[in-house]
Structure formats: C-alpha cells, structure tokens
Design a protein around this motif. Structure first.
Motif, PDB file in Angstrom:
ATOM      1  N   ALA A 576       0.909  -1.412   0.010  1.00  0.00           N
ATOM      2  CA  ALA A 576       0.074   0.225  -0.047  1.00  0.00           C
ATOM      3  C   ALA A 576       1.025   1.375   0.170  1.00  0.00           C
ATOM      4  N   MET A 577       1.926   1.305   0.739  1.00  0.00           N
ATOM      5  CA  MET A 577       2.888   2.187   0.730  1.00  0.00           C
ATOM      6  C   MET A 577       3.598   2.717  -0.627  1.00  0.00           C
ATOM      7  N   LEU A 578       3.976   1.539  -1.341  1.00  0.00           N
ATOM      8  CA  LEU A 578       4.424   1.679  -2.598  1.00  0.00           C
ATOM      9  C   LEU A 578       3.505   2.307  -3.745  1.00  0.00           C
ATOM     10  N   VAL A 579       2.221   1.770  -3.667  1.00  0.00           N
ATOM     11  CA  VAL A 579       1.271   2.408  -4.206  1.00  0.00           C
ATOM     12  C   VAL A 579       1.121   3.848  -4.356  1.00  0.00           C
ATOM     13  N   ALA A 580       1.100   4.254  -2.881  1.00  0.00           N
ATOM     14  CA  ALA A 580       0.980   5.514  -2.580  1.00  0.00           C
ATOM     15  C   ALA A 580       2.068   6.519  -2.776  1.00  0.00           C
ATOM     16  N   VAL A 581       3.389   5.934  -2.699  1.00  0.00           N
ATOM     17  CA  VAL A 581       4.743   6.549  -3.025  1.00  0.00           C
ATOM     18  C   VAL A 581       4.739   6.775  -4.622  1.00  0.00           C
ATOM     19  N   ALA A 582       4.282   5.875  -5.452  1.00  0.00           N
ATOM     20  CA  ALA A 582       4.005   6.125  -6.734  1.00  0.00           C
ATOM     21  C   ALA A 582       3.083   7.193  -7.366  1.00  0.00           C
ATOM     22  N   GLN A 583       1.934   7.440  -6.723  1.00  0.00           N
ATOM     23  CA  GLN A 583       1.122   8.312  -6.854  1.00  0.00           C
ATOM     24  C   GLN A 583       1.564   9.770  -6.606  1.00  0.00           C
ATOM     25  N   ALA A 584       2.241   9.795  -5.388  1.00  0.00           N
ATOM     26  CA  ALA A 584       2.773  10.967  -5.033  1.00  0.00           C
ATOM     27  C   ALA A 584       3.786  11.415  -6.127  1.00  0.00           C
ATOM     28  N   ILE A 585       4.929  10.434  -6.654  1.00  0.00           N
ATOM     29  CA  ILE A 585       5.561  10.977  -7.463  1.00  0.00           C
ATOM     30  C   ILE A 585       5.052  11.403  -8.970  1.00  0.00           C
ATOM     31  N   GLY A 586       3.974  10.454  -9.254  1.00  0.00           N
ATOM     32  CA  GLY A 586       3.274  11.096 -10.492  1.00  0.00           C
ATOM     33  C   GLY A 586       2.587  12.350 -10.383  1.00  0.00           C
ATOM     34  N   SER A 587       2.067  12.839  -9.103  1.00  0.00           N
ATOM     35  CA  SER A 587       1.563  14.119  -9.050  1.00  0.00           C
ATOM     36  C   SER A 587       2.286  15.234  -9.213  1.00  0.00           C
ATOM     37  N   ARG A 588       3.683  15.035  -9.101  1.00  0.00           N
ATOM     38  CA  ARG A 588       4.848  16.226  -9.215  1.00  0.00           C
ATOM     39  C   ARG A 588       5.404  16.131 -10.414  1.00  0.00           C
ATOM     40  N   VAL A 589       5.026  15.547 -11.564  1.00  0.00           N
ATOM     41  CA  VAL A 589       5.803  15.533 -12.644  1.00  0.00           C
ATOM     42  C   VAL A 589       4.800  15.775 -13.789  1.00  0.00           C
ATOM     43  N   ARG A 590       5.390  15.932 -15.056  1.00  0.00           N
ATOM     44  CA  ARG A 590       4.747  16.336 -16.268  1.00  0.00           C
ATOM     45  C   ARG A 590       4.140  15.111 -16.788  1.00  0.00           C
ATOM     46  N   ALA A 591       2.974  15.259 -17.769  1.00  0.00           N
ATOM     47  CA  ALA A 591       2.739  14.053 -18.400  1.00  0.00           C
ATOM     48  C   ALA A 591       3.768  13.531 -19.384  1.00  0.00           C
ATOM     49  N   THR A 592       4.439  13.885 -19.893  1.00  0.00           N
ATOM     50  CA  THR A 592       5.718  13.503 -20.692  1.00  0.00           C
ATOM     51  C   THR A 592       6.949  12.908 -19.959  1.00  0.00           C
ATOM     52  N   ASP A 593       6.766  12.983 -18.581  1.00  0.00           N
ATOM     53  CA  ASP A 593       7.809  12.368 -17.866  1.00  0.00           C
ATOM     54  C   ASP A 593       7.573  10.837 -17.507  1.00  0.00           C
ATOM     55  N   ILE A 594       8.595  10.179 -17.216  1.00  0.00           N
ATOM     56  CA  ILE A 594       8.428   8.558 -17.025  1.00  0.00           C
ATOM     57  C   ILE A 594       8.551   8.260 -15.648  1.00  0.00           C
ATOM     58  N   VAL A 595       7.564   7.845 -14.749  1.00  0.00           N
ATOM     59  CA  VAL A 595       7.718   7.413 -13.441  1.00  0.00           C
ATOM     60  C   VAL A 595       8.045   5.764 -13.632  1.00  0.00           C
ATOM     61  N   VAL A 596       9.077   5.378 -12.725  1.00  0.00           N
ATOM     62  CA  VAL A 596       9.448   4.085 -12.877  1.00  0.00           C
ATOM     63  C   VAL A 596       9.558   3.461 -11.759  1.00  0.00           C
ATOM     64  N   ARG A 597       9.121   2.140 -11.424  1.00  0.00           N
ATOM     65  CA  ARG A 597       9.479   1.341 -10.121  1.00  0.00           C
ATOM     66  C   ARG A 597      10.343   0.300 -10.785  1.00  0.00           C
ATOM     67  N   LEU A 598      11.923   0.423 -10.152  1.00  0.00           N
ATOM     68  CA  LEU A 598      12.938  -0.671 -10.588  1.00  0.00           C
ATOM     69  C   LEU A 598      12.753  -1.935 -10.056  1.00  0.00           C
ATOM     70  N   GLY A 599      11.927  -1.877  -8.659  1.00  0.00           N
ATOM     71  CA  GLY A 599      11.875  -3.114  -8.120  1.00  0.00           C
ATOM     72  C   GLY A 599      12.183  -2.849  -6.433  1.00  0.00           C
ATOM     73  N   GLY A 600      11.561  -3.538  -5.649  1.00  0.00           N
ATOM     74  CA  GLY A 600      11.550  -3.126  -4.113  1.00  0.00           C
ATOM     75  C   GLY A 600      10.943  -1.798  -4.219  1.00  0.00           C
ATOM     76  N   ASP A 601      11.901  -1.234  -2.998  1.00  0.00           N
ATOM     77  CA  ASP A 601      11.615   0.237  -2.788  1.00  0.00           C
ATOM     78  C   ASP A 601      12.414   1.132  -3.605  1.00  0.00           C
ATOM     79  N   GLU A 602      12.729   0.930  -4.749  1.00  0.00           N
ATOM     80  CA  GLU A 602      13.464   1.709  -5.668  1.00  0.00           C
ATOM     81  C   GLU A 602      12.842   2.500  -6.924  1.00  0.00           C
ATOM     82  N   PHE A 603      12.687   3.605  -7.117  1.00  0.00           N
ATOM     83  CA  PHE A 603      12.000   3.980  -8.154  1.00  0.00           C
ATOM     84  C   PHE A 603      12.974   5.084  -8.917  1.00  0.00           C
ATOM     85  N   ALA A 604      12.343   5.436 -10.198  1.00  0.00           N
ATOM     86  CA  ALA A 604      13.161   6.296 -10.885  1.00  0.00           C
ATOM     87  C   ALA A 604      12.377   7.303 -11.774  1.00  0.00           C
TER      88      ALA A 604
END
Length: 692
Positions: A576-604
């Motif tokens: 649940a925390m990983l899902v919330a983190v992904a949504q928080a990251i996506g809310s701060r970037v542009r539509a053309t930017d790419i949000v990535v989960r690399l695995g575990g608790d690593e994002f890019a």
C-alpha cells in the motif's frame, strides 16, 4: 476495400457486361437522331477538318505576312532614325558654327566690356539662333555677358562654374552639357559651349542654351518633319537622359527610371551602342535608335506591333469569316449526300433496338457490303447474349447461396463500390444490404487516412502474387467502431478491373487482449507505473537520440525507512505504501515524464527536455511529496522518506548504463549524508556495492 478501388481503371469490361451496357444505352436514354447520328458526326468532322485547314493556311500566311511587315517596318525605322540623327547633328553643327563665327568677329577689347559684349550677343547672335539665350565671358572673371529675349544683363554667378564650361576650357573644344536646370528660366536646358582661341590660348568662352520643355527641340534643330513627330519619337543624350519627348513632363528624366523605356535602354547597353542605326523588336514594340554624328546623342523611335499589324488583322478577320461561310455551305451539301447513302443503316438500327428490347423480328434487312456483314454479326451476338444471360443467372444463384452460408463477412467490390455483400457482412457493419450495395467502400472505414494507407499495402501484396491480410478499425452504421481482420484476393490478378473478393472478421476481443499483454510486459503490476524493462528501453532510446534529445535528466529514488514497514506492519502495508509513493511521484511531474518502479523500494524518474537545474527542483518536490505521506494502517500511521540522485545526460556519457550509474551514485551519496535529501551527480562519484 478493393485493390481496384485505389485507382480508376479504364480496362475493357467483360463480355458479360457489354450487353447490359449496350441495352441500357439503347433502351434507356434516347439520343436525338440529329445529335447521335453517324451522318451528323461525319458532317461535323468534315466541317472541323475544313475549318482547321483554312485556319492553318490562314494562320501560316498571316505569320509570313506579319514577318514581312515587321522586317520592312524595322528597316524603315532604322532609315528614319538614321536620317533624323543626321539632321540633329547638322542642327547642332550649325549652332556651333554660329558661335564660332561670332567668337572670331569679336575684337579683343570687347571681352573686357561686358555691356558691349552683351549688346553684341543680343544683336548679332540671338536673332539668328534657335537658342533661347546666349552668354560670353572670360574664364576666371566674375562678370559675364548674358542675353535672352528679355534683354541683356550681367551674370551675377560665374558661368564657368558649370562643368561643361570647364571642360571646354580644359580641352579647347566645343562641348554639350547633359540636361540641366536653367539658371534664369528654371526649366530643363542643354548648354552649348564654344571656347575662343587667341594665339593658341583660350581667352574667352561663348555659349548658349536650348530650352527642352517650353520649346520644341526638334523644330529648333530642324531635324524631324512634322509628319514623323509623335509619341514614339524621342531624343536622349549618351547616358539615356531624355532631351525631347512628346510628353514634356518626362523631359530631363532617365530612360532607366521610365517603365516604358528602361527595357529598350538595357537592350542597347547589352548589345553595345554603335554609330550605325540599330532596330529590334521585343515582342510588343519595335525599337530603332541611331547615334547623332559627332555629339553622342541618340535619336529613338518606338512603334507598337498592334499599330503596324492592325490592317492585316482586320483583313484576316474578314477572310476567316468568308472561309467559314464557304465551309458551312460545303457541309450542307455533304450532309445531303450522307443522308442518301446511310438509309439502309437506319433500317438496321431499328431492328437492333427491337432485338435488345426482346422483340423478335424476322425481317432483317438484306444488304451487301458493310451493312450486310453488320446485320449477320448482330444476329450472332443476339444468340450468344441469350445463352450468356442464362449462365449468369445460374452462377449468381449459386454465389448467393455460398455467401449466405458463410460464417464471415464477404464482399465483392469493383470500381471502388460494393457489388455483392453477404448477410454476415451487413450484420457486422450494422447496415441493411440495400444501404451498402452501390456505395463507396471508403464509407466502412473509421477514417479516410486508414483507407488511403490501405491502398498501397493491398497493391503491393497483389503485385507480389500474395493475398492481403491486415487489421483495421471499421465503422458501424451507428458510429461505433470495431477492429476487423480484412483478407483480400483478386478475382483475376492479371485484370484489376475484374474486382476483388474480401472477407471481414470482428477481432476486437483479440486486439484488446493483445494490447493488455503488451501493457503488462512494460508496467509494474502493483503500482501501474513503468517497470524496469520498459524503463531500460526508454532510457536507451533517449540516449541514442542525442544530441537532439538533450537536455534530459535521470532521477534515481530510494525510499528511506521502508524495510521497517514490511517487518512490523506486513507486506500488505508495504505494498500500500509503494502504491501511495508511486501516486505521489506522479503528482509532481509532467505528463511527458516517465515514472518507474525498478523493484523493491527503488523508483526512478526519466525527464526528457529537462536540464539538471530544473530536475533538482522536480526532485525536491518529489522528496517533499513522499515525506508528506502519512498512511494509516491498523491504527498506526506509517511514513517513509526518500533519498534522490540527479544526473543530466551529457557528451561525457559513453552509455546509458553509465548515465544511470552516475544518478545511482548521487542517490547513494544522498543516503550516506543522512537520507531525506537530493544530490546532483558529480564525475568523481562512484557506485559502491552494498552501500544501501
């Protein structure tokens, strides 16, 4: 929806359809006999041939006559300007001779008495000269004698400040000035200057002026008969400045600046001026020019082609009118003769109409020659037609049964239209059979662009001897769309006009399932953002697109304090925390930017068109958004932080992996320096195994 539908084909129709078209032509619209008869066509053809012959002969004769008239006019113009140039030169010579004679008769003492000299000019020179004023004086002295029709006076301004006066003094020869503004009259004038010699020295100057606007210079020079004076005649100096023109306002202007004369001046400069007369034509106008002997002026004449050829054109009009009347009379005689000769053919036409209407008439005309052979041929075709219609009816009945039983949509198309459709095709398209037959095939496609793109693909497949198969969005009658699998095969590969057989299946479910699989292969199942496989492809594509893809930045994100959530609250809370983190990251970037989960608790984050200065700001906003997360789970509030490393793509990066490694090193440095911060990559940073 047909290979033959992407281009209009004019190939001959099969024999089975020729009878149908002939019957429609003969039993449908009835052409008036006077419009569709053979004799009328022969009459019209004969009249056209006769008229074309007359027009051709007349045009050829007119062309040669025109060339002769223009050649004669060119020679005449050259002779006229040559004669006029000689007359202008003689007129100027007479004025210079008069000045010379006066200079020789003036005693030396008179040059010191300006009043006496002016009176002598007014008495002995001005009345016998076409010049409007005369002057005399000694170069270097301030007072000069001057006389005109208003009387005598002394010039307050030295006449030798004129360039032409100085040239005459320097060269010791008579001089002509370019057009100047008159010092006394204020209008354009030409100044004639003659030096006075005594014992080999220039002791004085005598001159006069010719007014160009208020007086007719042609009359002053006695150079051009009144019969030749007109708009087409004008006089210039050697630099193209107008000295005489029928429009006085244009005097002293330049041919270069005159829209009607600049082309003639440019032609003369390009071909090279000559003392001999020159004549040429430039399409609409005939030009002629001659140099005034000994003085460098140019005499011009312009004559329009329309003016020269007007009598010829008028005569040609009447000749053509009379020729047309003769041709019409000849055609009437020819029509009467053809009517008499073609009477048997009219009887055969009536029998043919009755045959195609289904009437049986046994009294076929008996004749020899072409009409007899035509009658026997029509009788044979009637028998073949009856047999062919019976065979076609059987084939169409069998084909209808096959199409009705087929589980896929079937259609036969030709000439960009539907000719046969199955019930299944009508069901797939939501249309009635009558609404499809005869309609353009383009109407069932979802877009005109798709239809245009399909044509080359079908043509290429048929050209290689293969059937066509492809998936395309199709359009139902209610406006809804579905994915259809189209298959096509030509009826006769060697004859595109024979048409094409098509089949259509609804494959919307298969297309949707395939797209879901493609999406799952490149996205994280838990968070819905791009996974490592999709990230590596996008990262490599951005790296390969250099330098056009720069600036671009990469942000590596490693969550802080995430492991305790898994250990204490369980993996469900961690997810649940990983899902919330992904949504928080996506809310701060542009539509053309790419949000990535690399695995575990690593994002890019992959940020195209973003320099590192802006990327640092984005990273800081993402860090704050993650730090502000507060996840309530079983009466506990769960929080995490994030350490972020930023690296901008640059020329020094040798691979996408090196770019990613620098961002990873910056992220590790942020973690090492206390977590919960953003760091920019530096060349000296290295990734340490197990540093996290």
């Amino acid at each position: 929806m047909d290979a033959d539908l992407f281009f209009d084909d004019s190939a001959p129709a099969p024999a089975s359809t020729r009878w149908q078209r002939l019957r429609l032509a003969l039993t449908g619209w009835q052409m008036p006999p006077w419009l569709g008869s053979l004799k009328l066509r022969l009459m019209v053809g004969s009249l056209a041939a006769l008229l074309l012959s007359l027009l051709g002969v007349t045009a050829l004769m007119a062309y040669h006559v025109e060339q002769g008239i223009l050649a004669q006019a060119q020679a005449r113009s050259a002779a006229e300007v040559s004669h006029a140039a000689e007359q202008v030169g003689q007129g100027l010579d007479r004025m210079f001779d008069q000045l010379s004679r006066f200079a020789g008769s003036v005693p030396a003492s008179a040059w010191n008495d300006q009043d006496r000299l002016a009176a002598t000019l007014a008495r002995e020179v001005l009345p016998q000269s076409p010049m409007s004023s005369v002057f005399a004086g000694v170069p270097g002295r301030g007072n000069w004698a001057y006389a005109d029709t208003a009387g005598t006076r002394r010039l307050e301004t030295q006449a030798d400040d004129l360039a032409v006066v100085q040239q005459a003094v320097d060269t010791g020869r008579p001089m002509l000035s370019p057009p100047l503004r008159g010092r006394i009259s204020g209008e354009p004038v030409v100044v004639l200057v003659h030096p006075v010699h005594r014992e080999g020295q220039v002791v004085g100057v005598i001159g006069g002026t010719l007014r160009l606007a208020s007086r007719d210079i042609w009359a002053s020079l006695q150079a051009l008969p009144s019969s030749l004076q007109g708009e087409g005649w004008f006089l210039t100096d050697g630099a193209g400045r107008l000295l005489a023109h029928a429009t006085r306002e244009r005097v002293a202007g330049s041919m270069v600046d005159d829209a009607g004369l600049s082309a003639a001046w440019q032609h003369l400069q390009q071909t090279g001026s000559s003392r001999a007369p020159v004549a040429w034509g430039d399409g609409a106008t005939l030009h002629a020019v001659a140099t005034v002997p000994g003085h460098g002026w140019l005499v011009w004449t312009n004559t329009t082609r329309a003016e020269l050829l007007a009598p010829l054109h008028q005569a040609r009009h009447w000749v053509l009118l009379e020729a047309a009347m003769v041709a019409c009379g000849f055609t009437l005689v020819l029509g009467a003769f053809l009517r008499w000769q073609l009477r048997p053919l009219h009887r055969l036409e009536r029998h043919a109409r009755a045959m195609l209407a289904g009437e049986t008439r046994g009294d076929w005309p008996q004749a020899d020659g072409e009409i007899g052979r035509l009658a026997r041929t029509l009788h044979h075709l009637w028998a073949e037609r009856t047999q062919m219609e019976s065979f076609n009816a059987q084939v169409l009945q069998k084909l209808g049964s096959v199409m009705a039983a087929a589980p896929v949509g079937l259609a036969f198309t030709r000439n960009q239209s539907f000719e046969l459709v199955s019930e299944e095709l009508c069901r797939l398209l939501g249309r009635h059979q009558d609404d499809i037959l005869g309609q353009r095939t383009q109407t069932i496609f979802a877009s005109n662009e798709d239809y245009a793109a399909l044509g080359p693909m079908v043509a290429a497949a048929f050209a290689s001897g293969q059937p066509y198969s492809g998936e395309w969005p199709m359009l139902r009658a209610d406006g809804s769309r579905f994915w259809g699998l189209l298959r096509a095969r030509p009826v006769a590969p060697e004859d595109p006009a024979a048409g094409t057989i098509w089949s259509l299946n609804d494959v919307s479910e298969q297309v949707a399932a395939r797209r879901q699989l493609e999406h799952a292969a490149h996205h994280d199942a838990l968070t819905g953002v791009v996974n490592r496989q999709g990230f590596e492809g996008a990262l490599q594509a951005l790296f390969d697109a250099q330098p056009g893809s720069r600036p671009a930045s990469l942000v590596m994100i490693d969550l802080d304090h995430f492991k305790p959530i898994n250990d204490t609250a369980g993996h469900a809370a961690g997810d649940a925390m990983l899902v919330a983190v992904a949504q928080a990251i996506g809310s701060r970037v542009r539509a053309t930017d790419i949000v990535v989960r690399l695995g575990g608790d690593e994002f890019a984050l992959l940020l195209p068109h973003c320099p590192h200065e802006r990327a640092l700001g984005v990273a800081e906003k993402v860090r704050e958004a993650i730090a502000d997360l507060a996840l309530t789970w079983e009466a506990h509030t769960l929080r995490v932080g994030a350490s972020l490393g930023v690296a901008e793509l640059g020329e020094h990066h040798e691979s996408a992996a090196q770019w990613m490694a620098q961002a990873d090193a910056a992220c590790y440095e942020a973690k090492r320096q206390g977590r919960g911060r953003v760091r920019l990559a530096r060349p000296e940073l290295k990734v340490m195994q197990g540093g996290r």
